[in-house]
Design an enzyme around this catalytic site. Structure first.
Site, short mmCIF file in Angstrom:
data_model
loop_
_atom_site.label_atom_id
_atom_site.label_comp_id
_atom_site.label_asym_id
_atom_site.label_seq_id
_atom_site.Cartn_x
_atom_site.Cartn_y
_atom_site.Cartn_z
N HIS A 124 43.17 42.52 44.41
CA HIS A 124 42.13 43.45 43.96
C HIS A 124 42.39 44.81 44.62
CE1 HIS A 124 38.04 45.14 43.65
NE2 HIS A 124 37.79 44.23 42.73
N ASP A 201 41.37 37.25 51.49
CA ASP A 201 40.21 37.69 50.71
C ASP A 201 39.65 36.47 49.98
OD1 ASP A 201 38.40 38.67 48.88
OD2 ASP A 201 39.74 40.18 48.03
N GLN A 204 36.61 35.32 45.67
CA GLN A 204 36.58 34.45 44.48
C GLN A 204 36.63 32.98 44.84
OE1 GLN A 204 36.02 35.46 41.42
NE2 GLN A 204 36.08 37.63 41.94
#
Length: 412
Positions: A124, A201, A204
Site C-alpha cells: 500500500h 503491515d 488486511q
C-alpha cells in the site's frame, strides 16, 4: 460451514438492512472499511453517556474511568496479537500514522547512507511513500521484491533482495489488492539473519486471521481499527520494547512528557512518549468491543467461512469469459479479496453500474500504483468479503457484473 450463524451475526449490523437505489445493500468493500455491530456502537454510546473524560490528566471520577477504559483496551490489544508487554502497544489514528511514525522515528534516525530498504511491490502507498522519503533523505537504497506468475512472493526472491546491506524490510501480511497472504514469519526469520529490522503491515490480516506477533517475530506490526468492526480514528503500532525505547518521539506536546523546563524537556516512558495530546478514548472503547466480538466468533472460523465465500465467488467469476482476475485462484494462503477487470469496461464504470443494484465494490488503483504497473493494469475493480456476507449476496454481485457490458452497449 453449517454451524456458522451468519444470519444471526447480520442482525447485529443495522446498516446491512439498508437499501440502496431500491435494492438491499450488498456491501463488498470490506477491505476499505467494515461496518460496526450494535455491541460496538453501544459500547461507544455507553462511554459517552457515563464515562467521558480526559484520560491520564485528572484525579476525578470521569478522568479515572476514561483512563481505565483506554488502558484496558491496550491490554486487550496486547493479548489479541500476543505481544509481550503492554508498553509495546502504541495507539495511533490508523495504520498509516503507525507506518509514518516508524519511518520518521526509526527510519530517519537509524538508517544511513548506503543501507538498503526492501519492500514488496504490492505494498500500500502508506508503506511505500514514507520509505521513499527516508531513502532520499538518508541516501539509502530502496529495493522491491517482485511476485511470481501466481501473484505470490517466492522465498528465492526474498533471499535475492535481502542482503547483508539490508537494514529494513517492510511487507504487508495480506495484500489489499490480490488477497495474497505472504509468508511473513519466514521472511522475518531470513531478514533477521541479515541483521535487518522487519515491519509487517497487518491492516488486511488482523480482521480475518489470528495473528501472533511473537510467533511472526515482527519488530514492528501495525493495523487499523476500522477494518475490524471498530470506529475510524483508532490504530495500533506494536514495536519491540528495545526498539521503541531508543526511538525519539514522533509528536510533541501534552501527555508525552516527563518534565518541561524553559530550555529542556524529558519524555515519558513507553508507551506514552509516542501518544501526544488527548487520545481517542471513544475509539479505544470501540476497538475493545470489536475485539470481543471477533474473539467470540473465533478468527479461525471467520477465515474458514470467508474462504468458502471466496471459493464460491471465484468459481462463478471464472465462468464469465470477459472477466479477468488479478490474484491467485488457489485458496492456499489467500484472503477474501478479489480484484478483477471486465473486458472493455473501465473499473469506475463497473463500480457505478453495480451500485445501481445495491452492490458496493471498490474501483481504482487501491493505493497500490506500483503493483498496478507491475500487473499491467492502471486500475481494477475489487470485491472484498467479511464474515457477515452471504452466498446470496455473492449471487447478486455476480448477476450485477454480468449486466455491466449490457449497460455499456456490448449486448451481453
Amino acid at each position: 460451514m453449517r454451524d456458522f450463524k451468519v444470519e444471526e451475526f447480520r442482525k447485529d449490523f443495522p446498516i446491512l438492512s439498508e437499501t440502496v437505489h431500491g435494492n438491499p445493500l450488498v456491501y463488498l468493500d470490506n477491505a476499505a472499511t467494515t461496518h460496526k455491530p450494535n455491541q460496538v456502537l453501544e459500547a461507544m454510546r455507553n462511554y459517552h453517556h457515563k464515562h467521558n473524560g480526559n484520560p491520564h490528566r485528572g484525579a476525578h471520577y470521569l478522568s479515572v474511568m476514561a483512563t481505565e477504559a483506554y488502558e484496558n483496551t491496550r491490554e486487550k490489544v496486547r493479548k489479541f496479537i500476543n505481544a509481550a508487554r503492554t508498553e509495546e502497544i502504541i495507539f495511533t489514528r490508523n495504520a498509516t500514522e503507525s507506518l509514518n511514525l516508524i519511518a520518521y522515528s526509526y527510519g530517519m534516525n537509524f538508517i544511513n547512507e548506503g543501507d538498503e530498504i526492501v519492500l514488496c511491490i504490492s505494498e500500500h502507498h502508506s508503506n511505500i511513500v514514507p520509505w521513499q522519503k527516508v531513502a532520499k533523505a538518508k541516501k539509502a537504497v530502496l529495493k522491491y521484491m517482485y511476485l511470481n506468475s501466481d501473484f505470490r512472493l517466492d522465498m528465492n526472491e526474498v533471499k535475492e533482495k535481502i542482503t547483508d546491506k539490508t537494514k529494513f524490510v517492510g511487507i504487508a501480511q495480506m495484500s489489499n489488492v490480490l488477497g495474497t497472504i505472504y509468508p511473513v514469519k519466514e521472511i522475518a526469520e531470513y531478514a533477521h539473519t541479515k541483521g535487518a529490522v522487519v515491519l509487517v503491515d497487518g491492516a488486511q490480516a488482523v480482521p480475518h486471521i489470528k495473528v501472533d506477533v511473537r510467533d511472526i517475530d515482527a519488530d514492528f506490526f501495525v493495523f487499523s481499527g476500522h477494518k475490524m468492526l471498530a470506529p475510524m480514528g483508532i490504530g495500533v503500532l506494536y514495536g519491540k520494547k528495545e526498539l521503541l525505547e531508543k526511538m525519539p518521539p514522533f509528536l510533541f506536546g501534552g501527555d508525552m512528557i516527563e518534565y518541561v523546563e524553559e530550555q529542556n524537556t524529558t519524555f515519558a516512558e513507553l508507551p506514552f512518549k509516542f501518544e501526544a495530546g488527548t487520545q481517542n478514548v471513544e475509539g479505544a472503547v470501540g476497538l475493545s468491543a470489536a475485539i470481543d466480538y471477533l474473539e467470540d466468533i473465533g478468527l479461525d472460523k471467520i477465515h474458514e467461512y470467508e474462504m468458502e465465500l471466496t471459493a464460491y465467488a471465484l468459481d462463478k467469476m471464472k465462468e464469465i469469459p470477459y472477466v479477468k482476475i488479478y490474484g491467485s485462484t488457489d485458496l492456499k494462503n489467500r484472503g477474501g479479496v478479489i480484484s478483477f477487470s471486465i473486458e472493455g469496461c473501465h473499473p469506475h464504470d463497473v463500480s457505478s453500474i453495480v451500485d445501481t443494484y445495491g452492490v458496493a465494490i471498490r474501483a481504482g488503483h487501491h493505493c497500490a500504483q506500483p503493483l498496478m504497473k507491475f500487473v499491467g493494469a492502471p486500475a481494477t475493480s475489487r470485491a472484498s468479503f467479511y464474515f457477515y456476507n452471504t452466498k446470496e449476496e455473492v449471487d447478486v454481485f455476480i448477476d450485477s457484473i454480468k449486466n455491466v457490458r449490457r449497460w455499456l452497449g456490448y449486448g451481453s
